[in-house]
Write a protein that holds these residues in place. Structure first.
Motif, PDB file in Angstrom:
ATOM      1  N   UNK A  67       0.818  -1.210   0.000  1.00  0.00           N
ATOM      2  CA  UNK A  67       0.000   0.000   0.000  1.00  0.00           C
ATOM      3  C   UNK A  67       0.855   1.264   0.000  1.00  0.00           C
ATOM      4  N   UNK A  68       2.146   1.127  -0.277  1.00  0.00           N
ATOM      5  CA  UNK A  68       3.079   2.261  -0.310  1.00  0.00           C
ATOM      6  C   UNK A  68       3.638   2.424  -1.727  1.00  0.00           C
ATOM      7  N   UNK A  69       4.489   3.413  -1.921  1.00  0.00           N
ATOM      8  CA  UNK A  69       5.083   3.680  -3.235  1.00  0.00           C
ATOM      9  C   UNK A  69       6.602   3.781  -3.107  1.00  0.00           C
ATOM     10  N   UNK A  70       7.300   3.322  -4.145  1.00  0.00           N
ATOM     11  CA  UNK A  70       8.754   3.481  -4.260  1.00  0.00           C
ATOM     12  C   UNK A  70       9.002   4.373  -5.467  1.00  0.00           C
ATOM     13  N   UNK A  71       9.880   5.334  -5.284  1.00  0.00           N
ATOM     14  CA  UNK A  71      10.214   6.276  -6.337  1.00  0.00           C
ATOM     15  C   UNK A  71      11.698   6.127  -6.651  1.00  0.00           C
ATOM     16  N   UNK A  72      12.034   5.879  -7.902  1.00  0.00           N
ATOM     17  CA  UNK A  72      13.419   5.801  -8.357  1.00  0.00           C
ATOM     18  C   UNK A  72      13.590   6.853  -9.440  1.00  0.00           C
ATOM     19  N   UNK A  73      14.646   7.660  -9.332  1.00  0.00           N
ATOM     20  CA  UNK A  73      14.790   8.761 -10.276  1.00  0.00           C
ATOM     21  C   UNK A  73      16.194   8.946 -10.796  1.00  0.00           C
ATOM     22  N   UNK A  74      16.285   9.798 -11.824  1.00  0.00           N
ATOM     23  CA  UNK A  74      17.551  10.114 -12.499  1.00  0.00           C
ATOM     24  C   UNK A  74      17.503  11.578 -12.920  1.00  0.00           C
ATOM     25  N   UNK A  75      18.574  12.299 -12.628  1.00  0.00           N
ATOM     26  CA  UNK A  75      18.708  13.687 -13.072  1.00  0.00           C
ATOM     27  C   UNK A  75      19.556  13.721 -14.334  1.00  0.00           C
ATOM     28  N   UNK A  76      19.144  14.530 -15.301  1.00  0.00           N
ATOM     29  CA  UNK A  76      19.887  14.678 -16.555  1.00  0.00           C
ATOM     30  C   UNK A  76      20.044  16.165 -16.809  1.00  0.00           C
ATOM     31  N   UNK A  77      21.277  16.693 -16.879  1.00  0.00           N
ATOM     32  CA  UNK A  77      22.539  15.976 -16.830  1.00  0.00           C
ATOM     33  C   UNK A  77      22.801  15.432 -15.424  1.00  0.00           C
ATOM     34  N   UNK A  78      23.578  14.357 -15.378  1.00  0.00           N
ATOM     35  CA  UNK A  78      23.840  13.725 -14.084  1.00  0.00           C
ATOM     36  C   UNK A  78      24.698  14.592 -13.171  1.00  0.00           C
ATOM     37  N   UNK A  79      24.523  14.404 -11.900  1.00  0.00           N
ATOM     38  CA  UNK A  79      25.308  15.108 -10.900  1.00  0.00           C
ATOM     39  C   UNK A  79      24.683  14.967  -9.536  1.00  0.00           C
ATOM     40  N   UNK A  80      25.485  15.256  -8.516  1.00  0.00           N
ATOM     41  CA  UNK A  80      24.988  15.176  -7.142  1.00  0.00           C
ATOM     42  C   UNK A  80      23.967  16.281  -6.885  1.00  0.00           C
TER      43      UNK A  80
END
Length: 168
Positions: free
Chosen positions: A100-113
């Motif tokens: 009943x929960x959600x997992x979020x996986x993401x990516x920033x473009x351009x990459x970086x901290x």
């Protein structure tokens, strides 16, 4: 009917506070019969507190179910992907249902901290994007969500970026 009767009759403000009392009584009746749900008040306060006037708004550029002609027949628990675009930064996100929960996986473009703040129905959590711009947030409550990405300066250019709100 005298001219002054038309001006000061029922429903007119006679200067004795009648309109103010009516407004107060109606507000109390509505609050008692149809109160604002506590989670709506909490979400509104969280959105107000986390408003970002200094951040660039990343608009929703892609929502996976909208691109699939048979989106209504796909598995309800399948992942859903979103792409947000702002000048200088794209935020790609995949949302997966876990119980009943959600997992979020993401990516920033351009990459970086960067520091990514996920604002959602249960509040807000901060996670770090690694040098490749990858980040993950687990155990999120379903409902509205938005991300605020603050670059650390080693790859992600510009200032903070805030995504539009989506339903997760």
């Amino acid at each position: 009917m005298a001219k002054e009767d038309a001006i000061t009759g029922p429903g007119r403000d006679t200067g004795d506070g009648w309109a103010e009392r009516l407004h107060r009584d109606l507000a109390a009746l509505i609050a008692r019969l149809d109160p604002v749900p506590p989670e709506v008040l909490r979400d509104a306060r969280a959105a107000w507190e986390l408003r970002s006037l200094d951040a660039e708004l990343a608009a929703l550029a892609d929502d996976s179910p909208l691109d699939r002609p048979l989106a209504g027949v796909r598995a309800a628990d399948g992942p859903r992907s979103f792409t947000f675009e702002a000048p200088g930064l794209t935020v790609e996100v995949e949302v997966t249902v876990v119980g009943d929960r959600r997992r979020l996986i993401g990516q920033l473009v351009p990459p970086g901290r960067a520091t990514v703040t996920v604002r959602y129905r249960g509040g807000a959590i901060q996670v770090d994007a690694d040098e490749l711009g990858r980040f993950r947030a687990d155990d999120l409550a379903p409902g509205p969500a938005s991300l605020r990405c603050e670059p650390a300066g080693d790859g992600v250019a510009g200032g903070p970026v805030v995504t539009a709100w989506i339903a997760i």
